[in-house]
Scaffold this motif. Structure first.
Motif, PDB file in Angstrom:
ATOM      1  N   PRO A 241       0.833  -1.206   0.000  1.00 57.06           N
ATOM      2  CA  PRO A 241       0.000   0.000   0.000  1.00 57.06           C
ATOM      3  C   PRO A 241       0.869   1.259   0.000  1.00 57.06           C
ATOM      4  CG  PRO A 241      -0.727  -1.561   1.683  1.00 57.06           C
ATOM      5  CD  PRO A 241       0.579  -2.063   1.176  1.00 57.06           C
ATOM      6  N   LEU A 242       0.355   2.296  -0.596  1.00 56.45           N
ATOM      7  CA  LEU A 242       1.058   3.579  -0.639  1.00 56.45           C
ATOM      8  C   LEU A 242       0.655   4.412   0.573  1.00 56.45           C
ATOM      9  CD1 LEU A 242       2.794   5.674  -2.183  1.00 56.45           C
ATOM     10  CD2 LEU A 242       0.692   6.422  -3.319  1.00 56.45           C
ATOM     11  N   HIS A 243       1.611   4.746   1.413  1.00 53.21           N
ATOM     12  CA  HIS A 243       1.388   5.642   2.547  1.00 53.21           C
ATOM     13  C   HIS A 243       2.295   6.845   2.339  1.00 53.21           C
ATOM     14  CE1 HIS A 243       0.252   1.772   4.911  1.00 53.21           C
ATOM     15  NE2 HIS A 243      -0.779   2.259   4.245  1.00 53.21           N
ATOM     16  N   MET A 244       1.707   7.983   2.037  1.00 54.57           N
ATOM     17  CA  MET A 244       2.487   9.125   1.563  1.00 54.57           C
ATOM     18  C   MET A 244       2.042  10.411   2.253  1.00 54.57           C
ATOM     19  SD  MET A 244       2.821  10.244  -2.431  1.00 54.57           S
ATOM     20  CE  MET A 244       3.979  11.465  -3.000  1.00 54.57           C
ATOM     21  N   LYS A 274     -18.726   0.488  -5.828  1.00 53.38           N
ATOM     22  CA  LYS A 274     -18.747   1.311  -4.618  1.00 53.38           C
ATOM     23  C   LYS A 274     -17.703   2.428  -4.718  1.00 53.38           C
ATOM     24  CE  LYS A 274     -21.786  -1.340  -2.485  1.00 53.38           C
ATOM     25  NZ  LYS A 274     -23.140  -0.870  -2.129  1.00 53.38           N
ATOM     26  N   GLN A 275     -17.714   3.302  -3.710  1.00 56.96           N
ATOM     27  CA  GLN A 275     -16.761   4.413  -3.677  1.00 56.96           C
ATOM     28  C   GLN A 275     -15.338   3.871  -3.565  1.00 56.96           C
ATOM     29  OE1 GLN A 275     -15.597   7.412  -4.532  1.00 56.96           O
ATOM     30  NE2 GLN A 275     -17.360   8.355  -3.527  1.00 56.96           N
ATOM     31  N   THR A 276     -14.433   4.381  -4.398  1.00 52.82           N
ATOM     32  CA  THR A 276     -13.051   3.887  -4.407  1.00 52.82           C
ATOM     33  C   THR A 276     -12.074   4.834  -3.721  1.00 52.82           C
ATOM     34  OG1 THR A 276     -12.772   4.859  -6.608  1.00 52.82           O
ATOM     35  CG2 THR A 276     -13.348   2.513  -6.498  1.00 52.82           C
ATOM     36  N   LYS A 331     -10.053   2.088  -2.375  1.00 54.70           N
ATOM     37  CA  LYS A 331      -8.673   1.902  -2.816  1.00 54.70           C
ATOM     38  C   LYS A 331      -7.743   2.983  -2.275  1.00 54.70           C
ATOM     39  CE  LYS A 331      -9.740  -1.702  -5.139  1.00 54.70           C
ATOM     40  NZ  LYS A 331      -9.326  -3.030  -4.616  1.00 54.70           N
ATOM     41  N   MET A 332      -8.318   4.084  -1.810  1.00 49.45           N
ATOM     42  CA  MET A 332      -7.474   5.149  -1.271  1.00 49.45           C
ATOM     43  C   MET A 332      -8.259   5.996  -0.281  1.00 49.45           C
ATOM     44  SD  MET A 332      -5.037   7.932  -3.142  1.00 49.45           S
ATOM     45  CE  MET A 332      -3.653   6.792  -2.983  1.00 49.45           C
ATOM     46  N   ASN A 367      -4.287   2.180   0.610  1.00 48.22           N
ATOM     47  CA  ASN A 367      -3.470   3.347   0.283  1.00 48.22           C
ATOM     48  C   ASN A 367      -3.987   4.552   1.071  1.00 48.22           C
ATOM     49  OD1 ASN A 367      -2.005   1.963  -1.855  1.00 48.22           O
ATOM     50  ND2 ASN A 367      -3.870   2.131  -3.068  1.00 48.22           N
ATOM     51  N   VAL A 368      -3.085   5.279   1.695  1.00 47.83           N
ATOM     52  CA  VAL A 368      -3.483   6.452   2.475  1.00 47.83           C
ATOM     53  C   VAL A 368      -2.555   7.625   2.146  1.00 47.83           C
ATOM     54  CG1 VAL A 368      -3.953   7.392   4.765  1.00 47.83           C
ATOM     55  CG2 VAL A 368      -4.240   4.942   4.365  1.00 47.83           C
ATOM     56  N   LEU A 369      -3.160   8.765   1.826  1.00 49.93           N
ATOM     57  CA  LEU A 369      -2.402  10.001   1.627  1.00 49.93           C
ATOM     58  C   LEU A 369      -2.678  10.927   2.803  1.00 49.93           C
ATOM     59  CD1 LEU A 369      -2.932  10.847  -2.168  1.00 49.93           C
ATOM     60  CD2 LEU A 369      -1.141   9.468  -1.108  1.00 49.93           C
ATOM     61  N   PHE A 370      -1.616  11.432   3.408  1.00 53.41           N
ATOM     62  CA  PHE A 370      -1.734  12.379   4.512  1.00 53.41           C
ATOM     63  C   PHE A 370      -1.335  13.752   3.971  1.00 53.41           C
ATOM     64  CE2 PHE A 370      -0.423   8.209   5.998  1.00 53.41           C
ATOM     65  CZ  PHE A 370      -1.392   7.912   6.941  1.00 53.41           C
TER      66      PHE A 370
END
Length: 395
Positions: A241-244, A274-276, A331-332, A367-370
């Motif tokens: 997963p992308l953690h950025m 569904k919502q991605t 997905k994110m 995947n999580v963007l901060f």
């Protein structure tokens, strides 16, 4: 069984002019590499430099009249790129050990780093006796493993209680109604305007485009992996997963970038119903500005009362099913104004995502963007998002 570690080399192609000047029958189209040519043949004055120091402190300045490579010292050290290994996975331990040896043990011949009949871990144990940098790397590795074990103990304890807690039927219609309303808000998230994805992408500046392209390429790799057959997946590594963290002062276009990424994810995963991509923020105003919902509403986190932070709670079975069904294609997750999220509530978000997606990975394997400026507003109450969370902190 004792073995030599084989390292995957990324080779650099020669320039077109150099290839043209070579023998037409040659099959060698690769140029000189840092690890294979430059570092092993470094000048004698840099004999004690390990590969890490060689890259961090020196820069190549050409050849002298005798054809010898010359280097000059940098005024400011640069940080070499590390290859990312998941040290918690047994099958990647050798890669981790070998990377540390390669970086911090000076060598002229790479083949001598691991002796014949010696495992990579045995070579690592041999080298740490004489190289302090290896010792520090090993200590950090052990701390990571210890943290992982503690986290696993917490997760196991929670899992033991979760089934009993979730078996309790929802006896609060108000709670179920709140969750359904929140999931409706998630379903209705849009990109905020009539601009197409192509129009948004064309309006990004250089820095925004760099981040946008990184997110896009990561999702492409995940889609490619998802479409592989079971046999192909077994023969290749899964995509992490992308953690950025995306930072920038006010007015640099973070909100516009969020809208563009939201449109991108929706487009790439258009086959899902569904919502991605879900966007959230710690306050209503911040969430409204990016077309999202509050983190408390999205993840049904406990609310502070009378100045006291509420304890984490497991969602009852029926309500849990509603949330899991609505968020199954996620997905994110994008968390805006992350500076206002306390370290405790970020932990709660991680725990809730693990509950919903039945995963022990960070943030449920999603995947999580901060996004935000750490130097802007801090949490109203609680410790900054980057602060440590101890066992006594968790409620």
């Amino acid at each position: 069984m004792p073995h030599k570690r084989k390292r995957n080399l990324t080779k650099k192609l020669c320039k077109v002019e150099e290839i043209a000047a070579n023998d037409p029958l040659t099959e060698d189209f690769y140029g000189e590499g840092l690890v294979t040519h430059f570092y092993p043949n470094r000048p004698q004055e840099y004999e004690e430099y390990c590969l890490y120091d060689f890259v961090a402190k020196l820069t190549y300045s050409g050849k002298d009249t005798n054809g010898e490579r010359c280097y000059r010292e940098l005024q400011k050290e640069r940080l070499p790129n590390f290859i990312d290994f998941d040290v918690y996975k047994e099958n990647q331990r050798d890669s981790f050990y070998y990377a540390i040896i390669l970086l911090f043990v000076p060598f002229r011949n790479e083949d001598e780093l691991v002796n014949n009949g010696e495992t990579v871990q045995e070579a690592f144990d041999r080298h740490i006796v004489d190289h302090e940098r290896c010792v520090k790397a090993n200590e950090k590795f052990r701390k990571l493993l210890k943290c992982r074990e503690k986290l696993k103990d917490i997760q196991d304890a929670r899992a033991a209680n979760r089934e009993e807690e979730n078996d309790v039927e929802d006896d609060n219609p108000q709670l179920m109604g709140q969750i359904k309303d929140a999931m409706n808000d998630v379903r209705d998230m849009d990109t905020g305007s009539s601009l197409t994805l192509q129009e948004r992408e064309s309006m990004l500046n250089k820095d925004q485009k760099r981040i946008f392209d990184h997110v896009k390429s990561h999702h492409f790799r995940q889609i490619e992996y998802k479409n592989k057959s079971k046999q192909e997946k077994e023969q290749s590594e899964s995509i992490k997963p992308l953690h950025m963290f995306i930072s920038g002062v006010g007015g640099t276009g973070k909100s516009f970038l969020i809208e563009a990424i939201k449109a991108l994810v929706k487009s790439l995963w258009s086959t899902l119903t569904k919502q991605t991509c879900a966007v959230c923020a710690p306050t209503c105003l911040a969430a409204y500005n990016v077309g999202g919902v509050t983190a408390h509403r999205l993840f049904q986190l406990p609310i502070e009362h009378d100045g006291q932070c509420a304890s984490y709670w497991s969602i009852p079975k029926a309500s849990h099913k509603v949330m899991k069904t609505e968020l199954q294609d996620l997905k994110m997750v994008i968390i805006d104004e992350v500076s206002m999220v306390s370290s405790l509530y970020l932990t709660y978000i991680h725990m809730r995502m693990n509950d919903l997606f039945e995963s022990d990975e960070w943030f449920g394997g999603k995947n999580v963007l901060f996004v935000g400026d750490i130097l802007q507003l801090p949490p109203v109450r609680g410790q900054p998002v980057f602060d440590k969370v101890t066992a006594s902190t968790l409620k």
